[in-house]
Design a protein around this motif. Structure first.
Motif, PDB file in Angstrom:
ATOM      1  N   THR A 175       0.827  -1.203   0.000  1.00  0.00           N
ATOM      2  CA  THR A 175       0.000   0.000   0.000  1.00  0.00           C
ATOM      3  C   THR A 175       0.862   1.253   0.000  1.00  0.00           C
ATOM      4  N   ILE A 176       1.918   1.262   0.802  1.00  0.00           N
ATOM      5  CA  ILE A 176       2.822   2.419   0.849  1.00  0.00           C
ATOM      6  C   ILE A 176       3.492   2.629  -0.504  1.00  0.00           C
ATOM      7  N   LYS A 177       3.941   1.552  -1.134  1.00  0.00           N
ATOM      8  CA  LYS A 177       4.565   1.672  -2.458  1.00  0.00           C
ATOM      9  C   LYS A 177       3.583   2.218  -3.480  1.00  0.00           C
ATOM     10  N   THR A 178       2.346   1.749  -3.425  1.00  0.00           N
ATOM     11  CA  THR A 178       1.318   2.233  -4.346  1.00  0.00           C
ATOM     12  C   THR A 178       1.051   3.718  -4.128  1.00  0.00           C
ATOM     13  N   ILE A 179       0.962   4.123  -2.880  1.00  0.00           N
ATOM     14  CA  ILE A 179       0.725   5.548  -2.564  1.00  0.00           C
ATOM     15  C   ILE A 179       1.905   6.393  -3.043  1.00  0.00           C
ATOM     16  N   GLU A 180       3.132   5.898  -2.827  1.00  0.00           N
ATOM     17  CA  GLU A 180       4.311   6.650  -3.273  1.00  0.00           C
ATOM     18  C   GLU A 180       4.339   6.787  -4.790  1.00  0.00           C
ATOM     19  N   THR A 182       1.744   6.705  -6.818  1.00  0.00           N
ATOM     20  CA  THR A 182       0.655   7.614  -7.176  1.00  0.00           C
ATOM     21  C   THR A 182       1.062   9.047  -6.902  1.00  0.00           C
ATOM     22  N   HIS A 183       1.718   9.272  -5.785  1.00  0.00           N
ATOM     23  CA  HIS A 183       2.156  10.622  -5.408  1.00  0.00           C
ATOM     24  C   HIS A 183       3.213  11.114  -6.405  1.00  0.00           C
ATOM     25  N   ASP A 184       4.150  10.242  -6.805  1.00  0.00           N
ATOM     26  CA  ASP A 184       5.178  10.627  -7.771  1.00  0.00           C
ATOM     27  C   ASP A 184       4.562  10.991  -9.113  1.00  0.00           C
ATOM     28  N   LEU A 185       3.535  10.229  -9.546  1.00  0.00           N
ATOM     29  CA  LEU A 185       2.893  10.503 -10.828  1.00  0.00           C
ATOM     30  C   LEU A 185       2.102  11.813 -10.803  1.00  0.00           C
TER      31      LEU A 185
END
Length: 188
Positions: A175-180, A182-185
């Motif tokens: 979940t943290i990797k997915t959020i990161e 998404t945030h980077d994009l």
């Protein structure tokens, strides 16, 4: 400054290993002389005879800040717990898991510190295959959790607890990797 801190902590760890080793020897002597009403199994005596010289070597190696001291610690600490588990369950009684869990946690914390990049760089450990054993830190923490929970609630609850923690940590990381990502994009 950082090097002084690392040196200090490695020496604290080595002194702790020496202290634990000496406590084991004293306990054995007290038992053999009948002062403490306890019996050592053959495996426990073998473990004591094996762990004493290795513990002394780890102490000397870490105290002198030698790479071989780090290597011995990284190999022997998990290995000693594999023997310790056999001992633990061959002569198990209720409460032993709660007594053992803090010792497992201390060893996991020691390994966790020794695997820190700054520490193994300080000790000049670069491409050792032993660096791949970092996963053993998590195994020791989970082992401590299992033996403590097993003592209180039983083996099935202990196993379920460890499984839930493993799945929970894995899910949290994803979940943290997915959020990161998404945030980077969205911020790029």
């Amino acid at each position: 400054m950082e090097k002084d801190r690392i040196r200090k902590w490695i020496r604290i760890i080595s002194a702790l290993i020496l202290l634990i080793m000496l406590a084991g020897i004293v306990f054995y002597i007290l038992t053999v002389n009948g002062i403490v009403d306890e019996k050592f199994s053959e495996l426990e005596v073998y473990d004591l005879y094996l762990s004493t010289p290795i513990g002394l070597a780890i102490f000397i190696g870490l105290w002198r800040l030698k790479p071989w001291g780090w290597k011995l610690a990284v190999i022997f600490i998990p290995l000693s717990w594999s023997i310790g588990l056999i001992e633990l369950y061959s002569d198990y009684y209720r409460g032993l898991g709660l007594i053992t869990a803090p010792f497992i946690i201390v060893d996991a914390l020691i390994l966790n510190y020794l695997f820190k990049p700054k520490v193994h760089q300080f000790l000049k450990i670069s491409s050792s295959p032993l660096l791949r054993l970092q996963w053993l830190v998590k195994v020791l923490f989970l082992l401590a959790l299992f033996v403590a929970v097993k003592d209180i609630f039983g083996g099935l609850v202990g196993l379920i607890t460890v499984t839930v923690v493993l799945l929970g940590v894995g899910t949290a990381r994803k979940t943290i990797k997915t959020i990161e990502k998404t945030h980077d994009l969205t911020s790029g």
